[in-house]
Design an enzyme around this catalytic site. Structure first.
Site, PDB file in Angstrom:
ATOM      1  N   GLU A   1     -19.730 -41.118 -31.032  1.00 56.27           N
ATOM      2  CA  GLU A   1     -19.128 -42.448 -31.183  1.00 56.27           C
ATOM      3  C   GLU A   1     -19.698 -43.095 -32.402  1.00 56.27           C
ATOM      4  OE1 GLU A   1     -19.615 -45.031 -28.093  1.00 56.27           O
ATOM      5  OE2 GLU A   1     -18.065 -44.200 -26.666  1.00 56.27           O
TER       6      GLU A   1
ATOM      7  N   HIS B   1     -25.595 -17.158 -20.409  1.00 57.31           N
ATOM      8  CA  HIS B   1     -24.604 -16.364 -19.683  1.00 57.31           C
ATOM      9  C   HIS B   1     -23.165 -16.880 -19.643  1.00 57.31           C
ATOM     10  CE1 HIS B   1     -27.816 -13.987 -17.988  1.00 57.31           C
ATOM     11  NE2 HIS B   1     -28.426 -15.034 -18.481  1.00 57.31           N
TER      12      HIS B   1
ATOM     13  N   LYS C   1      -8.157 -47.593 -24.506  1.00 51.54           N
ATOM     14  CA  LYS C   1      -8.362 -48.493 -23.496  1.00 51.54           C
ATOM     15  C   LYS C   1      -6.975 -49.340 -23.586  1.00 51.54           C
ATOM     16  CE  LYS C   1     -13.321 -49.528 -23.658  1.00 51.54           C
ATOM     17  NZ  LYS C   1     -14.218 -50.484 -24.187  1.00 51.54           N
TER      18      LYS C   1
HETATM   19  O1  PA5 Z   1     -21.578 -47.723 -27.321  1.00 48.69           O
HETATM   20  C1  PA5 Z   1     -20.996 -48.103 -26.880  1.00 48.69           C
HETATM   21  O2  PA5 Z   1     -20.619 -49.526 -27.232  1.00 48.69           O
HETATM   22  C2  PA5 Z   1     -19.820 -47.888 -25.580  1.00 48.69           C
HETATM   23  O3  PA5 Z   1     -19.952 -46.546 -25.364  1.00 48.69           O
HETATM   24  C3  PA5 Z   1     -20.272 -48.772 -24.571  1.00 48.69           C
HETATM   25  O4  PA5 Z   1     -21.490 -48.494 -24.169  1.00 48.69           O
HETATM   26  C4  PA5 Z   1     -19.242 -48.374 -23.145  1.00 48.69           C
HETATM   27  O5  PA5 Z   1     -17.986 -48.745 -23.642  1.00 48.69           O
HETATM   28  C5  PA5 Z   1     -19.889 -49.674 -22.248  1.00 48.69           C
HETATM   29  O6  PA5 Z   1     -19.277 -50.739 -22.624  1.00 48.69           O
HETATM   30  P1  PA5 Z   1     -19.903 -52.080 -21.985  1.00 48.69           P
HETATM   31  O7  PA5 Z   1     -21.019 -52.081 -21.710  1.00 48.69           O
HETATM   32  O8  PA5 Z   1     -19.427 -52.978 -22.770  1.00 48.69           O
HETATM   33  O9  PA5 Z   1     -18.934 -51.823 -20.565  1.00 48.69           O
END
Ligand code: PA5
Length: 448
Positions: free
Chosen positions: A287, A308, A422
């Protein structure tokens, strides 16, 4: 030294000049992080967090964990991505994958939900909770993520049915934004105890905040040690002297390999307890780096299990990947292989040897085979998988990730790509405000 970098598996692939040539750029990236002047500088709260964390909240985390331990047999942690991966990785790292199944432990089982939309998964956890006493820690920085919101709605109803609204209030803890988001609104309206995800710390960098620390403390982890490990790493990796900074060296090596077309990084462990650390690592790097058609693709592998399966590819397949190995020198427990009178399985040559000895030989043998096969290996050895080393590794990888993103020329602290799926999901689900997108998507679906 908490963690030792071993270079034998990387030397055949990178030379000293290449590291020297890139080090000035990495120093600049290090300065951007330290002075908080690089891209995404509003999200650099994690950089000094090991020193600057909120002591009052930290004590409250410990108190709340104690209270929860006293009233619950099971804790359901609801969250996705950065809101669950770190704490789950920590609990398994320190206590093993079967923490929940351990007899006689005096801390609650911890189950994670809201990290997918599988009804079968959710129903399994509901069945496991059964009629046992339970609490909920619902975690969402934005407070509006669909997966945890759905799971919370279901578990909230369950807990209110069991304990009444007032009783449930005592058993629900929300970890979310200081002031905004649907979860914050709900928590305020219902009067839940809340913990804060600081504004300047993004989800995947939040494991050392209440997001990760509360579930860890509930499972009986020593969170002071977690923070001590992170503090130590923070000090260790501050300098711009690349010869004395393994974090900068790691950043340099992975970037040099990437420039040579080796664009897949496999985080390898020889302890199943590190499996979730691999999942946390994947989210952190994917990310953060995977933007503008750039970045290394992070994957993880558990050896010797995966020797394996994917071992064949690593040894002999397309030369597009390198390995970053985390080797744990002292396992949580060990076992000795006994002699057998008949020796039908032919294992008596190992009699008297420990499993860890065999594991070490597997690690050494694999390393040399993979290097001979043309796969670079960056190796880190740590003494043991405890709280201190978890905190240390977290800070090491967070810093390496921030620097690597800057070195690639991307903003490591946003995640525009996550938003796209999303929006499509909301549109297809019929969420108000997404009507036009929905029409376009449905037209496309009809043509398929
Ligand atoms: O790193 C990030 O910002 C995302 O992966 C969030 O952790 C994830 O989408 C969850 O978001 P939230 O904590 O707002 O529910």
């Amino acid at each position: 030294m908490a963690m030792e970098l071993k270079l034998t598996g990387i030397r055949p692939f990178i030379n000293v000049d290449e590291i020297r040539n890139i080090s000035l750029m990495i120093n600049m990236c290090n300065e951007w992080l330290k002075s908080k002047t690089g891209a995404g500088h509003d999200y650099l709260g994690w950089v000094n967090l090991p020193n600057d964390y909120d002591r009052e909240e930290f004590d409250r985390i410990k108190k709340t964990a104690k209270k929860v331990q006293g009233i619950c047999d099971v804790v359901v942690v609801i969250g996705i991505g950065g809101s669950y991966l770190g704490s789950r990785a920590a609990i398994e790292f320190v206590k093993g994958q079967y923490y929940n199944n351990k007899h006689g432990k005096d801390t609650p089982d911890v189950y994670f939900v809201g990290n997918n939309v599988s009804s079968a998964y959710l129903n399994d956890i509901i069945e496991i909770v059964g009629d046992r006493d339970f609490c909920i820690n619902v975690i969402s920085k934005s407070g509006r993520t669909t997966e945890p919101a759905i799971a919370f709605r279901i578990f909230k109803e369950m807990i209110e049915k069991k304990y009444g609204k007032e009783g449930a209030k005592e058993r629900i803890i929300a970890t979310t934004d200081r002031e905004k988001g649907a979860l914050k609104e709900l928590a305020d309206a219902e009067g839940y105890e809340t913990f804060v995800v600081p504004d300047d710390i993004g989800g995947r960098f939040s494991v050392l905040t209440a997001v990760g620390l509360l579930p860890m403390a509930i499972a009986g982890l020593d969170i002071d040690e977690v923070m001590r490990g992170a503090q130590e790493a923070m000090k260790m990796y501050e300098t711009n002297d690349i010869n004395n900074n393994d974090c900068l060296q790691y950043v340099a090596m992975r970037n040099i390999l990437y420039r040579k077309g080796i664009n897949i990084e496999v985080l390898v462990n020889y302890e199943p307890a590190l499996t979730m650390l691999g999942e946390w690592f994947k989210q952190l790097f994917a990310e953060s780096e995977g933007k503008e058609h750039k970045g290394l693709f992070p994957v993880s592998a558990n050896f010797s299990t995966d020797l394996h399966s994917v071992g064949q590819f690593i040894q002999d397949g397309t030369r597009s990947l390198f390995e970053t190995v985390i080797w744990v020198k002292e396992p949580r427990t060990d076992a000795v292989i006994q002699a057998d009178e008949e020796d039908i399985d032919g294992l008596n040559y190992l009699a008297g040897k420990s499993m860890q000895f065999v594991n070490r030989k597997a690690y050494e043998g694999t390393l040399m085979a993979h290097v001979d096969g043309g796969t670079a290996n960056i190796v880190f050895e740590i003494d043991r998988a405890d709280e201190y080393h978890f905190g240390y590794l977290v800070y090491f990888f967070e810093k390496a990730c921030g620097l690597s993103g800057y070195l690639l020329g991307v903003n490591p602290f946003n995640q525009p790509g996550v938003e796209d799926y999303k929006k499509n999901m909301f549109a297809l689900l019929g969420k108000p405000g997404y009507e036009e997108r929905r029409k376009a998507l449905e037209e496309r679906l009809a043509k398929q």
